[in-house]
Design an enzyme around this catalytic site. Structure first.
Site, mmCIF file in Angstrom:
data_model
loop_
_atom_site.group_PDB
_atom_site.id
_atom_site.type_symbol
_atom_site.label_atom_id
_atom_site.label_comp_id
_atom_site.label_asym_id
_atom_site.label_seq_id
_atom_site.Cartn_x
_atom_site.Cartn_y
_atom_site.Cartn_z
ATOM 1 N N SER A 120 0.822 -1.215 0.000
ATOM 2 C CA SER A 120 0.000 0.000 0.000
ATOM 3 C C SER A 120 0.849 1.256 0.000
ATOM 4 C CB SER A 120 -0.930 -0.006 1.220
ATOM 5 O OG SER A 120 -0.179 -0.197 2.403
ATOM 6 N N HIS A 141 -2.562 -2.923 -5.816
ATOM 7 C CA HIS A 141 -3.019 -2.561 -4.472
ATOM 8 C C HIS A 141 -4.530 -2.770 -4.370
ATOM 9 C CE1 HIS A 141 -3.634 0.762 -1.244
ATOM 10 N NE2 HIS A 141 -3.611 -0.443 -0.708
ATOM 11 N N GLU A 153 -5.566 -0.356 -7.411
ATOM 12 C CA GLU A 153 -4.567 0.604 -7.895
ATOM 13 C C GLU A 153 -3.473 -0.222 -8.570
ATOM 14 O OE1 GLU A 153 -3.538 4.630 -5.452
ATOM 15 O OE2 GLU A 153 -3.379 2.816 -4.292
ATOM 16 N N ASN A 191 -3.189 6.219 -0.385
ATOM 17 C CA ASN A 191 -2.635 6.483 0.941
ATOM 18 C C ASN A 191 -1.939 7.830 1.053
ATOM 19 O OD1 ASN A 191 -3.494 4.277 2.508
ATOM 20 N ND2 ASN A 191 -2.110 2.961 1.371
#
Length: 284
Positions: A120, A141, A153, A191
């Site tokens: 991540s 991800h 992702e 993130n």
């Protein structure tokens, strides 16, 4: 690129068992690998429970659930992954752990096999450089809970080839997910934006601006978030949030990503959120 029939998943924890579940449900044979039989048993029990939940909601039939479960082969022997056509790594979010894994997998797997990582926040470019196949290393991800969440992702490292990207995009669609392309940078997009939000919410609690409940209610009612940032932090794991903030701070060199001292203290205390029974809230 050969046809992908068998997908190996490294790690039978929350993310790994979710990825194995979705891959098996989508018709792939799955080799689910972890370091001990106990971890594999826990992962398989979660998969069986979640397949049962999908049957109860009429999303799949009992026969489809049974067939998906039968396609998952657990193994604690990393060398047995040599027959896979594609690999997704979902191990601990620490560079040293992933580096050792990628170096070993690079030796075990056939040269044409793609190494995807569910990281991540860790640099895909840096992980790819640990292997002799950097053009076949890529980020995939997934989001928690994997069987439910639509997004993947797909993160290109500096060395990732277009052929690898296209193959991964195709697998993501086959898994019933929506791939979104992102280039390699600390925290990617999800993130990079989410963790500073959570971190700032923790600062607000530490500075007595508002209670955790108040912060969460403001985001649910005012921003239409399905859960507030502190409930989400407890769900993700406060230790994971701290790891990602440290990756962002180190990766960018920007002090705006400094982890909140309260987050550090809570992790030191073992208050990791839902999985430990206590975080910003108590869990029975």
């Amino acid at each position: 690129m050969n046809e992908i029939k068998t997908i190996a998943v490294i790690g039978a924890g929350t993310m790994g068992n979710g990825i194995a579940h979705v891959a098996a449900r989508s018709g792939y044979e799955v080799l689910l690998c972890d370091v001990t039989q106990n971890l594999l048993d826990l992962g398989l029990a979660t998969i069986e429970k979640n397949l049962g939940r999908e049957v109860a909601k009429n999303k799949i039939t009992q026969q489809q659930a049974d067939e998906a479960r039968a396609r998952i082969v657990p193994t604690a022997d990393r060398a047995s992954l040599s027959r896979c056509d594609f690999l997704i790594e979902a191990a601990t979010e620490r560079f040293q752990v992933k580096r050792e894994l990628f170096q070993d997998l690079d030796r075990i797997l056939r040269p044409e096999v793609i190494l995807a990582t569910n990281t991540s926040s860790i640099s895909i470019t840096k992980l790819a450089a640990q292997t002799s196949r950097p053009q076949q290393v890529i980020g995939m991800h997934f989001f928690n809970p994997v069987p439910v969440m639509q997004l993947i992702e797909v993160i290109r490292g500096l060395q990732t080839s277009q052929q690898t990207f296209e193959a991964v995009r195709s697998v993501a669609i086959q898994l019933g997910k929506t791939p979104v392309e992102v280039n390699d940078a600390a925290g990617f997009i999800s993130n990079r934006v989410l963790m500073p939000l959570i971190n700032e919410a923790i600062f607000a609690v530490m500075e007595n601006v508002a209670t955790a409940e108040a912060v969460d209610k403001i985001f649910q009612l005012g921003m239409a978030h399905p859960m507030g940032p502190l409930t989400l932090a407890d769900f993700i794991g406060l230790d994971v949030c701290l790891d990602i903030m440290r990756v962002l701070e180190e990766g960018t060199g920007d002090p705006k990503y400094r982890p909140c001292p309260l987050l550090v203290r809570m992790v030191d205390a073992g208050w990791l959120g839902r999985k430990s029974g206590r975080g910003f809230y108590w869990y029975s």
